[in-house]
Write an enzyme that holds these catalytic residues in place. Sequence first.
Site, PDB file in Angstrom:
ATOM      1  N   ASP A   1      -0.185   5.139   0.663  1.00 17.32           N
ATOM      2  CA  ASP A   1      -0.482   6.190   1.646  1.00 17.32           C
ATOM      3  C   ASP A   1      -0.532   5.623   3.057  1.00 17.32           C
ATOM      4  O   ASP A   1      -1.339   4.744   3.350  1.00 17.32           O
ATOM      5  CB  ASP A   1      -1.802   6.879   1.298  1.00 17.32           C
ATOM      6  CG  ASP A   1      -1.689   7.646  -0.013  1.00 17.32           C
ATOM      7  OD1 ASP A   1      -0.805   8.504  -0.094  1.00 17.32           O
ATOM      8  OD2 ASP A   1      -2.470   7.370  -0.937  1.00 17.32           O
TER       9      ASP A   1
ATOM     10  N   ASP B   1       0.871  -1.165   0.000  1.00 16.59           N
ATOM     11  CA  ASP B   1       0.000   0.000   0.000  1.00 16.59           C
ATOM     12  C   ASP B   1       0.924   1.236   0.000  1.00 16.59           C
ATOM     13  O   ASP B   1       2.101   1.128   0.360  1.00 16.59           O
ATOM     14  CB  ASP B   1      -0.864  -0.021   1.269  1.00 16.59           C
ATOM     15  CG  ASP B   1      -1.580   1.285   1.499  1.00 16.59           C
ATOM     16  OD1 ASP B   1      -2.277   1.747   0.589  1.00 16.59           O
ATOM     17  OD2 ASP B   1      -1.417   1.864   2.598  1.00 16.59           O
TER      18      ASP B   1
HETATM   19  C1  XBP Z   1      -5.392   6.123   0.455  1.00 16.74           C
HETATM   20  C2  XBP Z   1      -6.583   6.824   0.033  1.00 16.74           C
HETATM   21  C3  XBP Z   1      -6.446   7.898  -0.911  1.00 16.74           C
HETATM   22  C4  XBP Z   1      -5.713   9.110  -0.417  1.00 16.74           C
HETATM   23  C5  XBP Z   1      -6.022  10.240  -1.346  1.00 16.74           C
HETATM   24  O1  XBP Z   1      -5.742   4.759   0.545  1.00 16.74           O
HETATM   25  O2  XBP Z   1      -7.668   6.488   0.415  1.00 16.74           O
HETATM   26  O3  XBP Z   1      -7.739   8.289  -1.245  1.00 16.74           O
HETATM   27  O4  XBP Z   1      -6.144   9.450   0.869  1.00 16.74           O
HETATM   28  O5  XBP Z   1      -5.664   9.907  -2.643  1.00 16.74           O
HETATM   29  P1  XBP Z   1      -4.658   3.607   0.426  1.00 16.74           P
HETATM   30  P2  XBP Z   1      -6.601  10.286  -3.870  1.00 16.74           P
HETATM   31  O6  XBP Z   1      -3.639   3.904   1.477  1.00 16.74           O
HETATM   32  O7  XBP Z   1      -5.429   2.351   0.710  1.00 16.74           O
HETATM   33  O8  XBP Z   1      -4.119   3.613  -0.961  1.00 16.74           O
HETATM   34  O9  XBP Z   1      -7.185  11.632  -3.583  1.00 16.74           O
HETATM   35  O10 XBP Z   1      -5.666  10.288  -5.046  1.00 16.74           O
HETATM   36  O11 XBP Z   1      -7.670   9.231  -3.949  1.00 16.74           O
END
Ligand code: XBP
Length: 230
Positions: A10, A8
């Site tokens: 983020d 993953d």
């Molecule tokens: C991360 C997310 C993303 C980010 C924002 O989830 O949910 O939506 O917060 O990115 P994960 P975007 O860690 O499961 O990938 O605005 O590009 O969606």
Amino acid sequence: TLRALIFDVDGTLAETEDLHRQAFNDTFASEGLTWNWNRDTYRDLLKTTGGKERMRAHADKHNIAFTAEDAAQLHAIKTRRYADLVDRGGLILRPGIAMLIIKAQAVGLKLAVATTTSPQNVDRLCQSCWGQPANQIFDVIAAGDEVPRKKPAPDVYQLALNRLDLSADQAIAFEDTANGVQSAHAAGIRVVVTPSIYSTGEDFTGADWILPTLLPANWTADLARLLPAA
Ligand code: XBP
């Protein structure tokens, strides 16, 4: 035998969520919206994965009319803003990530990303933290908008496995949230969770390992037998 590590992005590779939050808030301000997400609000909103979906969740909660075009338009601005914020520097990889990836490459494990965010954002993070584009670090990148259902659905992990041409038991997933753990687990992949600033305290049912960080000192004996030794 283990053939791939699937990460993953983020919250797992780096603590990016406050930069996402800032990018959302800057976008709302520049577009004349009064929306502003503080940390507590954002913690709740993170239960909805995906930026477009997250804005919709906010609009629904406050009975604000919000079309798919509104979401797409705001999200494009937010993505540009996020890139600028990442480019300013200051993002760092979470402890243990850099070394784990070097060791994995050295022993010939495949490396993949299974993320809800966009490929552009993954690339920006890799440029900022490794000074290299994402495709030089990762063999496969699977992103949220490429699949019908975002996490906690298994889709993005299944896409990563398909592109790796591997089965679930040949990979380990690395996650930081309950949604991510559920997604990997539903795809049948063993999952290591390292809770992040925003996800600490969530219910990580389905996780095979829960560790504070990926530093080898935290690995349990069974995990150390699987992962390349640092
Ligand atoms: C991360 C997310 C993303 C980010 C924002 O989830 O949910 O939506 O917060 O990115 P994960 P975007 O860690 O499961 O990938 O605005 O590009 O969606």
